[in-house]
Scaffold this motif. Structure first.
Motif, PDB file in Angstrom:
ATOM      1  N   VAL A 200     -53.724 -61.793  58.467  1.00  0.00           N
ATOM      2  CA  VAL A 200     -53.076 -60.738  59.245  1.00  0.00           C
ATOM      3  C   VAL A 200     -53.886 -59.457  59.085  1.00  0.00           C
ATOM      4  CG1 VAL A 200     -50.967 -59.428  59.638  1.00  0.00           C
ATOM      5  CG2 VAL A 200     -50.823 -61.807  58.846  1.00  0.00           C
ATOM      6  N   THR A 201     -54.395 -58.966  60.204  1.00  0.00           N
ATOM      7  CA  THR A 201     -55.137 -57.703  60.214  1.00  0.00           C
ATOM      8  C   THR A 201     -54.263 -56.639  60.863  1.00  0.00           C
ATOM      9  OG1 THR A 201     -57.225 -58.914  60.423  1.00  0.00           O
ATOM     10  CG2 THR A 201     -57.256 -56.558  60.928  1.00  0.00           C
ATOM     11  N   PRO A 202     -53.936 -55.570  60.130  1.00  0.00           N
ATOM     12  CA  PRO A 202     -53.078 -54.515  60.697  1.00  0.00           C
ATOM     13  C   PRO A 202     -53.738 -53.845  61.890  1.00  0.00           C
ATOM     14  CG  PRO A 202     -53.250 -54.311  58.304  1.00  0.00           C
ATOM     15  CD  PRO A 202     -54.290 -55.306  58.731  1.00  0.00           C
ATOM     16  N   PRO A 203     -52.952 -53.168  62.732  1.00  0.00           N
ATOM     17  CA  PRO A 203     -53.543 -52.429  63.861  1.00  0.00           C
ATOM     18  C   PRO A 203     -54.459 -51.328  63.367  1.00  0.00           C
ATOM     19  CG  PRO A 203     -51.219 -51.874  63.573  1.00  0.00           C
ATOM     20  CD  PRO A 203     -51.489 -53.037  62.669  1.00  0.00           C
ATOM     21  N   GLU A 204     -55.431 -50.980  64.178  1.00  0.00           N
ATOM     22  CA  GLU A 204     -56.395 -49.952  63.776  1.00  0.00           C
ATOM     23  C   GLU A 204     -55.736 -48.602  63.577  1.00  0.00           C
ATOM     24  OE1 GLU A 204     -59.947 -49.701  66.023  1.00  0.00           O
ATOM     25  OE2 GLU A 204     -60.384 -51.850  65.914  1.00  0.00           O
ATOM     26  N   SER A 205     -54.707 -48.299  64.377  1.00  0.00           N
ATOM     27  CA  SER A 205     -53.985 -47.045  64.175  1.00  0.00           C
ATOM     28  C   SER A 205     -53.145 -47.148  62.912  1.00  0.00           C
ATOM     29  CB  SER A 205     -53.089 -46.755  65.379  1.00  0.00           C
ATOM     30  OG  SER A 205     -52.186 -47.828  65.589  1.00  0.00           O
ATOM     31  N   GLU A 206     -53.070 -46.094  62.179  1.00  0.00           N
ATOM     32  CA  GLU A 206     -52.370 -46.107  60.904  1.00  0.00           C
ATOM     33  C   GLU A 206     -50.876 -46.353  61.118  1.00  0.00           C
ATOM     34  OE1 GLU A 206     -51.666 -43.215  57.018  1.00  0.00           O
ATOM     35  OE2 GLU A 206     -53.272 -42.808  58.447  1.00  0.00           O
ATOM     36  N   VAL A 207     -50.345 -47.330  60.379  1.00  0.00           N
ATOM     37  CA  VAL A 207     -48.928 -47.668  60.457  1.00  0.00           C
ATOM     38  C   VAL A 207     -48.330 -47.447  59.068  1.00  0.00           C
ATOM     39  CG1 VAL A 207     -47.223 -49.469  60.893  1.00  0.00           C
ATOM     40  CG2 VAL A 207     -49.335 -49.388  62.258  1.00  0.00           C
ATOM     41  N   PRO A 208     -47.366 -46.536  58.939  1.00  0.00           N
ATOM     42  CA  PRO A 208     -46.765 -46.306  57.618  1.00  0.00           C
ATOM     43  C   PRO A 208     -46.128 -47.581  57.073  1.00  0.00           C
ATOM     44  CG  PRO A 208     -46.137 -44.577  59.168  1.00  0.00           C
ATOM     45  CD  PRO A 208     -46.813 -45.647  59.967  1.00  0.00           C
ATOM     46  N   LEU A 211     -47.865 -52.898  54.865  1.00  0.00           N
ATOM     47  CA  LEU A 211     -47.694 -54.172  54.181  1.00  0.00           C
ATOM     48  C   LEU A 211     -46.231 -54.592  54.181  1.00  0.00           C
ATOM     49  CD1 LEU A 211     -48.756 -56.554  52.607  1.00  0.00           C
ATOM     50  CD2 LEU A 211     -48.688 -55.174  50.517  1.00  0.00           C
ATOM     51  N   LEU A 212     -45.345 -53.642  53.930  1.00  0.00           N
ATOM     52  CA  LEU A 212     -43.916 -53.955  53.980  1.00  0.00           C
ATOM     53  C   LEU A 212     -43.524 -54.443  55.362  1.00  0.00           C
ATOM     54  CD1 LEU A 212     -41.075 -53.968  52.777  1.00  0.00           C
ATOM     55  CD2 LEU A 212     -40.896 -51.540  53.396  1.00  0.00           C
ATOM     56  N   ARG A 213     -44.029 -53.807  56.396  1.00  0.00           N
ATOM     57  CA  ARG A 213     -43.679 -54.197  57.760  1.00  0.00           C
ATOM     58  C   ARG A 213     -44.265 -55.561  58.125  1.00  0.00           C
ATOM     59  NH1 ARG A 213     -44.253 -49.217  61.869  1.00  0.00           N
ATOM     60  NH2 ARG A 213     -43.061 -50.704  63.135  1.00  0.00           N
ATOM     61  N   ILE A 214     -45.384 -55.931  57.513  1.00  0.00           N
ATOM     62  CA  ILE A 214     -45.936 -57.270  57.726  1.00  0.00           C
ATOM     63  C   ILE A 214     -45.064 -58.322  57.058  1.00  0.00           C
ATOM     64  CG2 ILE A 214     -47.853 -58.779  57.030  1.00  0.00           C
ATOM     65  CD1 ILE A 214     -49.732 -56.403  57.591  1.00  0.00           C
ATOM     66  N   LEU A 215     -44.562 -58.009  55.886  1.00  0.00           N
ATOM     67  CA  LEU A 215     -43.790 -58.996  55.121  1.00  0.00           C
ATOM     68  C   LEU A 215     -42.357 -59.143  55.623  1.00  0.00           C
ATOM     69  CD1 LEU A 215     -44.980 -58.176  51.488  1.00  0.00           C
ATOM     70  CD2 LEU A 215     -45.835 -59.936  53.037  1.00  0.00           C
ATOM     71  N   GLU A 216     -41.816 -58.116  56.255  1.00  0.00           N
ATOM     72  CA  GLU A 216     -40.411 -58.155  56.679  1.00  0.00           C
ATOM     73  C   GLU A 216     -40.092 -59.305  57.629  1.00  0.00           C
ATOM     74  OE1 GLU A 216     -38.834 -53.551  56.225  1.00  0.00           O
ATOM     75  OE2 GLU A 216     -39.810 -54.196  58.106  1.00  0.00           O
ATOM     76  N   PRO A 217     -40.888 -59.578  58.680  1.00  0.00           N
ATOM     77  CA  PRO A 217     -40.529 -60.694  59.573  1.00  0.00           C
ATOM     78  C   PRO A 217     -40.524 -62.047  58.861  1.00  0.00           C
ATOM     79  CG  PRO A 217     -42.179 -59.273  60.586  1.00  0.00           C
ATOM     80  CD  PRO A 217     -42.078 -58.849  59.166  1.00  0.00           C
ATOM     81  N   ILE A 218     -41.335 -62.165  57.836  1.00  0.00           N
ATOM     82  CA  ILE A 218     -41.381 -63.406  57.063  1.00  0.00           C
ATOM     83  C   ILE A 218     -40.175 -63.502  56.146  1.00  0.00           C
ATOM     84  CG2 ILE A 218     -42.740 -64.679  55.351  1.00  0.00           C
ATOM     85  CD1 ILE A 218     -45.222 -63.205  56.563  1.00  0.00           C
ATOM     86  N   SER A 219     -39.888 -62.415  55.441  1.00  0.00           N
ATOM     87  CA  SER A 219     -38.757 -62.391  54.515  1.00  0.00           C
ATOM     88  C   SER A 219     -37.430 -62.568  55.235  1.00  0.00           C
ATOM     89  CB  SER A 219     -38.768 -61.078  53.739  1.00  0.00           C
ATOM     90  OG  SER A 219     -37.626 -60.946  52.927  1.00  0.00           O
ATOM     91  N   HIS A 220     -37.259 -61.926  56.383  1.00  0.00           N
ATOM     92  CA  HIS A 220     -35.989 -61.973  57.120  1.00  0.00           C
ATOM     93  C   HIS A 220     -35.658 -63.381  57.596  1.00  0.00           C
ATOM     94  CE1 HIS A 220     -36.113 -57.381  58.108  1.00  0.00           C
ATOM     95  NE2 HIS A 220     -35.807 -57.638  56.863  1.00  0.00           N
ATOM     96  N   ARG A 221     -36.658 -64.243  57.678  1.00  0.00           N
ATOM     97  CA  ARG A 221     -36.414 -65.615  58.126  1.00  0.00           C
ATOM     98  C   ARG A 221     -36.403 -66.608  56.964  1.00  0.00           C
ATOM     99  NH1 ARG A 221     -38.903 -62.792  62.125  1.00  0.00           N
ATOM    100  NH2 ARG A 221     -37.992 -63.061  64.208  1.00  0.00           N
ATOM    101  N   ASP A 222     -36.315 -66.081  55.756  1.00  0.00           N
ATOM    102  CA  ASP A 222     -36.235 -66.914  54.544  1.00  0.00           C
ATOM    103  C   ASP A 222     -37.421 -67.863  54.418  1.00  0.00           C
ATOM    104  OD1 ASP A 222     -33.838 -65.800  53.600  1.00  0.00           O
ATOM    105  OD2 ASP A 222     -32.654 -67.108  54.888  1.00  0.00           O
ATOM    106  N   ILE A 223     -38.585 -67.383  54.823  1.00  0.00           N
ATOM    107  CA  ILE A 223     -39.812 -68.163  54.648  1.00  0.00           C
ATOM    108  C   ILE A 223     -40.436 -67.747  53.326  1.00  0.00           C
ATOM    109  CG2 ILE A 223     -42.083 -68.701  55.593  1.00  0.00           C
ATOM    110  CD1 ILE A 223     -40.964 -67.847  58.354  1.00  0.00           C
TER     111      ILE A 223
END
Length: 281
Positions: A200-208, A211-223
């Protein structure tokens, strides 16, 4: 008559990778096993179709991820996928040349072997000499006339070189393991007990809190996320991609939904394969 399929492994013969080939489940039983000197050559041979599959180290329970392997797969290939994982115990034996009764003065091994046996050779005040592999250390000791040389390697490597055992179990961390990845240009069939590795490569524009936002969709689905490695993108300090291993097959609807969320976030997602999870026999 078609030639036998080739499975390359990190050689020479006698390495832990060579031992791991005995545990493969998805490689053809008729495959020819061919040692290669570097991970880069193996992965590039798979990418170019010069061999069917390749077996490379990807993680050690003591040292962590093998970044050289991860980087060449992530940054230098388009078609290479992980097809299978195999974990082997990492236990080291100290060997010497037959007939050399001189007290040990020098220890030879791969840098990883030296790093994982420092208590044994360090407490004896031995000079450490790194070699390209543990098997090469055994070869050098077997053919040298210099007295007092000791090779630290696997039992298989010492036996192949015809060396004598000085001491067994000289590793600093009993129970250590190395995980190997069998890479190919095709995946194995789903088994119901699979893993998926993605980059997973984050978008070039800075996103606060990216890493947390990358992990949330995975965590929310109990993966379950069994492994995460960050690697620099090589275009400036502080710019990373994340290599994630999910304990589901990519065909699982929950995984597909999570990856779709990541793409909506602006991330680039590259699949590195779904494969049977390793379970110790």
């Amino acid at each position: 008559m078609s030639p036998r399929p080739v499975v390359e492994f990190l050689g020479p013969e006698g390495t832990f990778a060579h031992a791991a080939t005995d545990l493969l489940r998805t490689a053809p039983a008729t495959a020819e096993l061919v040692p290669r000197p570097t991970v880069q050559e193996i992965v590039h041979d798979v990418e170019a179709g010069r061999c069917l599959m390749g077996l490379v180290p990807i993680e050690n329970s003591v040292e962590g991820g093998v970044t050289g392997t991860i980087d060449v797969i992530v940054f230098e290939t388009d078609q290479v996928l992980i097809r299978e994982e195999v974990a082997v115990p990492v236990t080291f034996t100290a060997f010497r040349r037959g007939g050399d009764d001189t007290p040990p003065t020098t220890v030879l091994s791969h840098p990883v072997g030296l790093a994982q046996t420092t208590r044994w050779w360090g407490s004896r005040g031995l000079e450490a000499r790194p070699t390209s592999s543990t098997s090469e250390a055994c070869r050098l000791v077997a053919t040298s006339t210099e007295p007092g040389q000791v090779a630290v390697a696997s039992a298989k490597a010492g036996a192949l070189a015809g060396l004598e055992v000085v001491a067994d179990g000289v590793e600093d961390h009993p129970g250590a393991q190395t995980r190997f990845a069998l890479v190919a240009r095709s995946e194995a069939d789903p088994t119901g007990d699979d893993r998926t590795t993605i980059v997973v490569t984050p978008p070039e524009s800075e996103v606060p809190r990216v890493l947390l936002r990358i992990l949330e969709p995975i965590s929310h689905r109990d993966i379950n996320l069994s492994n995460i490695v960050s690697r620099p993108l090589r275009r400036g300090l502080g710019v990373y991609c994340f290599v994630l291993t999910l304990d589901r097959h990519a065909s699982d609807p929950a995984v597909a939904e999570a990856l779709a969320d990541l793409r909506r976030l602006g991330c680039t997602v590259k699949g590195l394969g779904s494969y049977p999870a390793w379970r110790s026999p």
